[in-house]
Design an enzyme around this catalytic site. Structure first.
Site, short mmCIF file in Angstrom:
data_model
loop_
_atom_site.label_atom_id
_atom_site.label_comp_id
_atom_site.label_asym_id
_atom_site.label_seq_id
_atom_site.Cartn_x
_atom_site.Cartn_y
_atom_site.Cartn_z
N CYS A 1 0.81 -1.24 0.00
CA CYS A 1 0.00 0.00 0.00
C CYS A 1 0.83 1.28 0.00
O CYS A 1 0.68 2.12 -0.89
CB CYS A 1 -0.94 0.02 1.20
SG CYS A 1 -2.19 -1.25 1.13
N1 LIG Z 1 -4.15 -5.39 1.92
C1 LIG Z 1 -4.14 -4.23 2.58
O1 LIG Z 1 -3.40 -4.02 3.55
C2 LIG Z 1 -5.08 -3.14 2.18
C3 LIG Z 1 -5.24 -2.08 3.05
C4 LIG Z 1 -6.10 -1.05 2.70
C5 LIG Z 1 -6.72 -1.11 1.48
N2 LIG Z 1 -6.52 -2.15 0.64
C6 LIG Z 1 -7.19 -2.13 -0.65
O2 LIG Z 1 -8.19 -3.15 -0.67
C7 LIG Z 1 -8.30 -3.66 -1.99
C8 LIG Z 1 -8.12 -5.16 -1.94
O3 LIG Z 1 -6.82 -5.41 -1.42
P1 LIG Z 1 -6.37 -6.89 -0.99
O4 LIG Z 1 -5.02 -6.73 -0.44
O5 LIG Z 1 -7.44 -7.55 -0.18
O6 LIG Z 1 -6.32 -7.59 -2.45
P2 LIG Z 1 -6.11 -9.13 -2.79
O7 LIG Z 1 -5.47 -9.17 -4.11
O8 LIG Z 1 -5.49 -9.85 -1.64
O9 LIG Z 1 -7.59 -9.70 -2.90
C9 LIG Z 1 -8.52 -9.31 -3.85
C10 LIG Z 1 -9.54 -10.44 -4.03
O10 LIG Z 1 -10.53 -9.97 -4.94
C11 LIG Z 1 -10.91 -11.05 -5.79
N3 LIG Z 1 -11.57 -10.50 -6.96
C12 LIG Z 1 -11.04 -9.93 -8.06
N4 LIG Z 1 -12.02 -9.51 -8.88
C13 LIG Z 1 -13.18 -9.83 -8.28
C14 LIG Z 1 -14.56 -9.67 -8.62
N5 LIG Z 1 -14.93 -9.09 -9.77
N6 LIG Z 1 -15.49 -10.11 -7.78
C15 LIG Z 1 -15.15 -10.71 -6.63
N7 LIG Z 1 -13.88 -10.92 -6.25
C16 LIG Z 1 -12.92 -10.48 -7.06
C17 LIG Z 1 -9.60 -11.77 -6.03
O11 LIG Z 1 -9.81 -13.08 -6.50
C18 LIG Z 1 -8.96 -11.71 -4.63
O12 LIG Z 1 -9.36 -12.82 -3.86
C19 LIG Z 1 -7.26 -2.93 -2.84
O13 LIG Z 1 -7.86 -1.81 -3.44
C20 LIG Z 1 -6.28 -2.46 -1.80
O14 LIG Z 1 -5.57 -1.32 -2.23
C21 LIG Z 1 -5.73 -3.18 0.97
#
Ligand SMILES: NC(=O)c1ccc[n+]([C@@H]2O[C@H](COP(=O)([O-])OP(=O)(O)OC[C@H]3O[C@@H](n4cnc5c(N)ncnc54)[C@H](O)[C@@H]3O)[C@@H](O)[C@H]2O)c1
Length: 464
Positions: free
Chosen positions: A270
């Site tokens: 991030c």
């Molecule tokens: N990981 C963190 O620490 C964190 C913190 C704050 C914000 N975020 C934000 O949250 C969001 C997700 O991050 P993450 O780390 O969980 O990502 P990730 O890649 O771990 O997980 C995303 C999930 O979404 C699924 N996916 C993709 N397209 C999809 C769809 N159309 N319908 C349903 N599922 C779908 C994927 O298969 C995956 O399981 C990002 O925008 C990220 O910037 C993450």
């Protein structure tokens, strides 16, 4: 009051949110496009590694299920959190590709649904994305009107990997960007029931909330980078000690001690990309976010500079050990980690590099070329190394003892980016211990200050 939730995107953030909401007594349906993820959650297992996730899922199985069908998730819930990836694109912006796909599916399901449904985007996006990039998809696919037939919010979470469930349930504040009053009120009421610590809720426009999210990370990374700059200055001052300076500085309530420990720089999935994205949106809007750009540039330069410095300590054929390949302790994530950057930079300089991390060895192996050898233990690294760099304050590295470092000729250099072995090496002289952020060359540092301020300068120099 909504009591049925769905979470679209069961990755590192989404599945922990789903489990946490279920742990508060609500029914939650998780939807993901990845069959393995859905199968694992359906079987009561965590699809990703996260603190307490497996236990939370197991304890709340009757309220938590998973599906591949957005339709099933939407029709059986009242509020949907969308937590899909928003990867950085080649411009440094956050791509809406996955979110657009999810919104299309959700829109199609909304077309079939009677009654009000609140769609909450949680993924990190840039200002304008929710209203102008995604809302039109929902309206087009559903044939319905936002505000009248369904609600839309942008509500990011402020969590750290490794403590996602705890952070989600105990936030400093909840942030609700709302399309209209109704959608915001529904979401605020949801948070009031879900979170444990009764935090303030800040409600605002979609765009202000989108900016607040990346502004928070940009501010924290600027603070980290400021502390790293202080560390560099302290190394050039006789008796300089960044911890002494930061401990005092942090007592000022306007500043605070958190994220003020000078060290090697930030990383992870991030922090690094948020400054880049902030710079992008500023430029796109005809403004220059030069502070964010500088923070990013400084942070990206740290590992290369350290590699150059270390090269001056080693001879041809020597080995440098990098202890810490994840971007922080207790993590298996190597994305944008300083340890990985350092290992690569050293290898590019022609140095033989070995590396080790308590949790991230496997991920590091995937990412690193064969120029960096990942070893199975810190002890193996120390055995081979002529210089050792400790890049994270991992408990395993904190527990190292001076006697774990072999005596060699010439002496092994131990470069400790977090000063975690300072006490341990206080009375050990068989290695050359260099703590980052500490002035170790009192003679040279004093001489430079004396030349700058001493009375033996020529009069015209002083007059300048
Ligand atoms: N990981 C963190 O620490 C964190 C913190 C704050 C914000 N975020 C934000 O949250 C969001 C997700 O991050 P993450 O780390 O969980 O990502 P990730 O890649 O771990 O997980 C995303 C999930 O979404 C699924 N996916 C993709 N397209 C999809 C769809 N159309 N319908 C349903 N599922 C779908 C994927 O298969 C995956 O399981 C990002 O925008 C990220 O910037 C993450």
């Amino acid at each position: 009051m909504a009591s049925r939730y769905s979470v679209a995107g069961l990755g590192k953030l989404g599945v922990s949110m789903a489990a946490a909401i279920a742990s508060r007594g609500f029914d939650v349906i998780g939807v993901d496009v990845n069959r393995r993820t859905v199968d694992l959650l359906s079987a009561g297992h965590a699809p990703v590694q996260e603190t307490n996730l497996e236990e939370t899922i197991a304890a709340n199985r009757e309220r938590l299920r998973a599906t591949l069908s957005h339709r099933e998730a939407i029709l059986n819930s009242d509020v949907t959190f969308v937590v899909v990836p928003t990867p950085s694109d080649e411009r440094g912006a956050f791509s809406l590709q996955y979110a657009a796909w999810a919104f299309r599916e959700i829109g199609r399901a909304l077309a079939e649904k009677d009654g009000y449904h609140n769609v909450v985007l949680t993924s990190t996006v840039l200002p304008g994305s929710t209203r102008y990039g995604l809302l039109p998809i929902l309206e087009q696919e559903s044939g319905k009107v936002c505000g009248r037939d369904f609600g839309l919010c942008y509500s990011p979470e402020f969590i750290a990997l490794g403590s996602v469930i705890h952070d989600f349930l105990n936030p400093d504040f909840t942030l609700v960007g709302e399309f209209d009053e109704r959608a915001g009120s529904v979401l605020e009421a949801c948070y009031a029931e879900i979170v444990l610590n009764n935090p303030p809720c800040r409600r605002m426009s979609l765009e202000n909330a989108e900016l607040t999210k990346i502004a928070l990370n940009a501010f924290v990374t600027t603070k980290i980078t400021f502390a790293n700059m202080l560390a560099g200055l302290c190394e050039r001052i006789p008796g300089g000690d960044v911890d002494v300076v930061s401990d005092a500085l942090g007592l000022d309530r306007r500043i605070g001690r958190q994220y003020l420990t000078g060290a090697l720089g930030y990383g992870g999935p991030c922090f690094p990309r948020d400054n880049v994205a902030l710079s992008f949106i500023a430029r796109a809007l005809g403004y220059e976010a030069s502070l964010a750009e500088t923070t990013d540039q400084v942070n990206r330069s740290l590992a290369g500079k350290l590699a150059e410095r270390l090269r001056s300590f080693v001879r041809r054929g020597d080995t440098v050990a990098v202890l810490g390949l994840a971007y922080k302790p207790y993590s298996h994530v190597v994305e944008e980690s300083q340890g990985m950057y350092l290992a690569r930079a050293l290898a590019a300089l022609g140095v033989r590099v070995v590396g080790y991390d308590p949790l991230a060895n496997q991920m590091a192996c995937h990412e690193l070329t064969d120029k960096v050898v990942v070893l199975e233990s810190a002890a193996s690294c120390l055995q081979q190394a002529n210089a050792v760099v400790i890049t994270t304050p991992d408990p395993e590295f904190r527990a190292l003892q001076a006697s774990d470092f072999p005596q060699k000729n010439p002496q092994v250099v131990v470069y400790d980016c977090w000063r975690i072995l300072r006490e341990e090496f206080e009375s050990a002289s068989h290695v050359r211990y260099i703590p980052l952020g500490i002035g170790i060359d009192d003679e040279g540092n004093s001489a430079r200050l004396k030349a700058l301020w001493g009375n033996d300068q020529p009069a015209e120099k002083i007059a300048e």
